[in-house]
Design an enzyme around this catalytic site. Sequence first.
Site, mmCIF file in Angstrom:
data_model
loop_
_atom_site.group_PDB
_atom_site.id
_atom_site.type_symbol
_atom_site.label_atom_id
_atom_site.label_comp_id
_atom_site.label_asym_id
_atom_site.label_seq_id
_atom_site.Cartn_x
_atom_site.Cartn_y
_atom_site.Cartn_z
ATOM 1 N N LEU A 287 0.823 -1.220 0.000
ATOM 2 C CA LEU A 287 0.000 0.000 0.000
ATOM 3 C C LEU A 287 0.856 1.270 0.000
ATOM 4 O O LEU A 287 0.401 2.321 0.450
ATOM 5 C CB LEU A 287 -1.002 0.004 1.169
ATOM 6 C CG LEU A 287 -1.993 -1.173 1.155
ATOM 7 C CD1 LEU A 287 -2.920 -1.097 2.367
ATOM 8 C CD2 LEU A 287 -2.825 -1.202 -0.134
ATOM 9 N N THR B 3 1.905 2.940 -2.712
ATOM 10 C CA THR B 3 1.216 3.846 -3.651
ATOM 11 C C THR B 3 -0.163 3.301 -4.038
ATOM 12 O O THR B 3 -0.945 4.005 -4.672
ATOM 13 C CB THR B 3 2.033 4.077 -4.948
ATOM 14 O OG1 THR B 3 2.350 2.810 -5.531
ATOM 15 C CG2 THR B 3 3.319 4.825 -4.673
ATOM 16 N N ALA C 262 6.060 -2.274 -7.811
ATOM 17 C CA ALA C 262 7.314 -1.568 -8.100
ATOM 18 C C ALA C 262 7.252 -0.170 -7.501
ATOM 19 O O ALA C 262 6.168 0.349 -7.217
ATOM 20 C CB ALA C 262 7.522 -1.446 -9.612
ATOM 21 N N TYR D 145 15.199 3.862 -12.661
ATOM 22 C CA TYR D 145 13.985 3.077 -12.890
ATOM 23 C C TYR D 145 14.123 2.213 -14.135
ATOM 24 O O TYR D 145 13.811 1.018 -14.128
ATOM 25 C CB TYR D 145 12.791 4.036 -13.027
ATOM 26 C CG TYR D 145 11.495 3.406 -13.495
ATOM 27 C CD1 TYR D 145 10.651 2.750 -12.593
ATOM 28 C CD2 TYR D 145 11.091 3.475 -14.824
ATOM 29 C CE1 TYR D 145 9.454 2.178 -13.022
ATOM 30 C CE2 TYR D 145 9.898 2.918 -15.259
ATOM 31 C CZ TYR D 145 9.082 2.270 -14.352
ATOM 32 O OH TYR D 145 7.893 1.708 -14.780
ATOM 33 N N LYS E 206 14.105 -1.862 -14.467
ATOM 34 C CA LYS E 206 13.149 -2.638 -15.270
ATOM 35 C C LYS E 206 13.900 -3.558 -16.235
ATOM 36 O O LYS E 206 13.527 -4.696 -16.438
ATOM 37 C CB LYS E 206 12.211 -1.699 -16.034
ATOM 38 C CG LYS E 206 11.155 -1.051 -15.147
ATOM 39 C CD LYS E 206 10.164 -2.098 -14.676
ATOM 40 C CE LYS E 206 9.208 -1.587 -13.630
ATOM 41 N NZ LYS E 206 8.290 -2.606 -13.116
ATOM 42 N N ILE F 113 1.786 22.446 -19.628
ATOM 43 C CA ILE F 113 2.444 21.587 -20.615
ATOM 44 C C ILE F 113 3.929 21.869 -20.540
ATOM 45 O O ILE F 113 4.355 23.028 -20.639
ATOM 46 C CB ILE F 113 1.883 21.861 -22.034
ATOM 47 C CG1 ILE F 113 0.439 21.357 -22.101
ATOM 48 C CG2 ILE F 113 2.762 21.218 -23.099
ATOM 49 C CD1 ILE F 113 -0.231 21.537 -23.449
ATOM 50 N N ARG G 54 10.622 19.244 -19.307
ATOM 51 C CA ARG G 54 11.073 18.385 -18.209
ATOM 52 C C ARG G 54 12.447 17.814 -18.543
ATOM 53 O O ARG G 54 12.657 17.355 -19.671
ATOM 54 C CB ARG G 54 10.113 17.210 -18.091
ATOM 55 C CG ARG G 54 9.404 17.154 -16.807
ATOM 56 C CD ARG G 54 8.617 15.864 -16.745
ATOM 57 N NE ARG G 54 7.482 16.033 -15.893
ATOM 58 C CZ ARG G 54 6.537 15.124 -15.735
ATOM 59 N NH1 ARG G 54 6.580 13.994 -16.405
ATOM 60 N NH2 ARG G 54 5.544 15.353 -14.926
#
Length: 314
Positions: free
Chosen positions: A37, A39, A80, A146, A150, A206, A273
Site C-alpha cells: 500500500l 502507492t 514496483a 527506474y 526494469k 504543458i 522536463r
Amino acid sequence: MEKISHALVTGGAGFIGSHLVDALVANGCRVTVLDDLSTGHRRNLDGLGDRIDFVEGDIRDADLLDRVVKGCQVVFHQAAVVSVTQSVQDPAHSCEVNDLGTVRVLDASRRNGVGRVVMASSSAVYGDDPRLPKTEDMAPGPLSPYAVQKLTGEYYASVFNGLYGLETVCLRYFNVFGPRQDPSSPYSGVISIFMTRASAGQAATIYGDGGQSRDFIYVKDVVRANLLAATEAAAAGRVFNVGTGSFIRIRELWKLIGELSNVKIDPVFGAPRLGDIRASVSDIGEMERLLGFSPQVKLRQGLVDTLAWYRGTS
Ligand code: NAD
Ligand code: UD2
C-alpha cells in the site's frame, strides 16, 4: 483460453494491478494480492470482498512470498516503485524494491512450483532512441535508475526461464491510462493530471512546446495483454511491447480532453522536463503475431470512460 485457477498479483492494490485482479476474479480465478500500500489503495479492491485474499506486505520479504505463492499457477508481478523521479532521487531504495524484490518474486516462484511469471516492464528501457516505432529487438538505452531496474528485471526473468525452467514473460508497457490512476503527484500520468485539471476548470501545464508524443494504452487492454501472456504457450521466455502503435502529441491531448470535458482553457507552457523523451510509439507486431493481441479501446473512448470515473459518474 486456458483457465487460471489461482494467481498471485503483486501490486494488486495499484492502478493496473487492481484492474487485473478484477478481470481474474471475473474469470473465476482465486486471487491472492500482495501489496504494501505504498502507492496502492485498499479502496481499489472494494467490492471484491472475500473473493480475494489480500495480504499487506512487502515483495522483499522472502518468507512471506513463500507463503503467498504456494499453489499459484501464475504470478503477475506489478509491484514496483513506479516513479521515475523517485528512482532518480533515491536510486538505492527503488533498486531494492524493483530489482531485489523482483528476484525474490522469481525465486519464490521457482521454488514453489509456479508455472509462469508475467512481469510489468516499461517502454522506459528504450530511452531516447530516435528510431520509431520502438521494436523489441532495439538495443536498450536506459536513462534513469527506474529504467535500469526494469531492464535488469527482464534479464533476471530471462535467466530464470533458461536456468530453472520457470516460464517468464515481460511486458513493456507504454503509457497506460484509465480509471484509478492516482493523479496526486506532479509525476502522475499526464492523463490523470489533465483530467483533474479540466474537471476543476483549471489550466494544465504543458512542459516544453507540447510537441512531444506518447502512445497511450487503456488499462483494460493492458489487462488483456497480461491474460494472453499468462496463458499462451508462445509467450514463454519472451519480451513484448504493450502499446497501441499510435501516438498523440501532448498539446493535442489537452485539446481533446478539453473538448470531451466541455471546457476551453488555454494551457500554461512551462520549462521542458529534464530528460523528457520527445517521441514514443510502440510497434506491437510481435504481440499481434504471436499472441493475437490488438488493443480494442480507442483513445477517445478510453478518455470518455476515464473522465466519467474522475467525475465520479461511473
Ligand atoms: P501503482 O503505483 O498504482 O502500482 C504499484 C503497486 O505496487 C502499488 O499498489 C504499490 O503499493 C505496490 N508496491 C510498491 N512497492 C511495493 C513493495 N515493496 N511490496 C509490495 N507492494 C509494493 O502503479 P501502476 O501504474 O499500476 O504500475 C504497475 C506496474 O506497471 C509497475 O511495475 C510499473 O513500473 C509498470 N508500468 C506502469 C506504467 C504506467 O503507465 N502506469 C508504464 C510502464 C510500466
Ligand atoms: C511514462 C511513465 C514512466 C516510464 C516512461 C517510459 C507514467 C506516470 N510514467 O513516463 O513510468 O514508464 O513512461 O518512458 O506513466 N506532461 C505535461 N504536463 C503534465 C504532466 C506531463 O506536459 O502535467 C508531459 C510530460 O512532460 C511528458 C508527457 O506529458 O512529455 C507524458 O508524461 P507522463 O509523466 O505521463 O509519462 P512519461 O512518458 O514521462
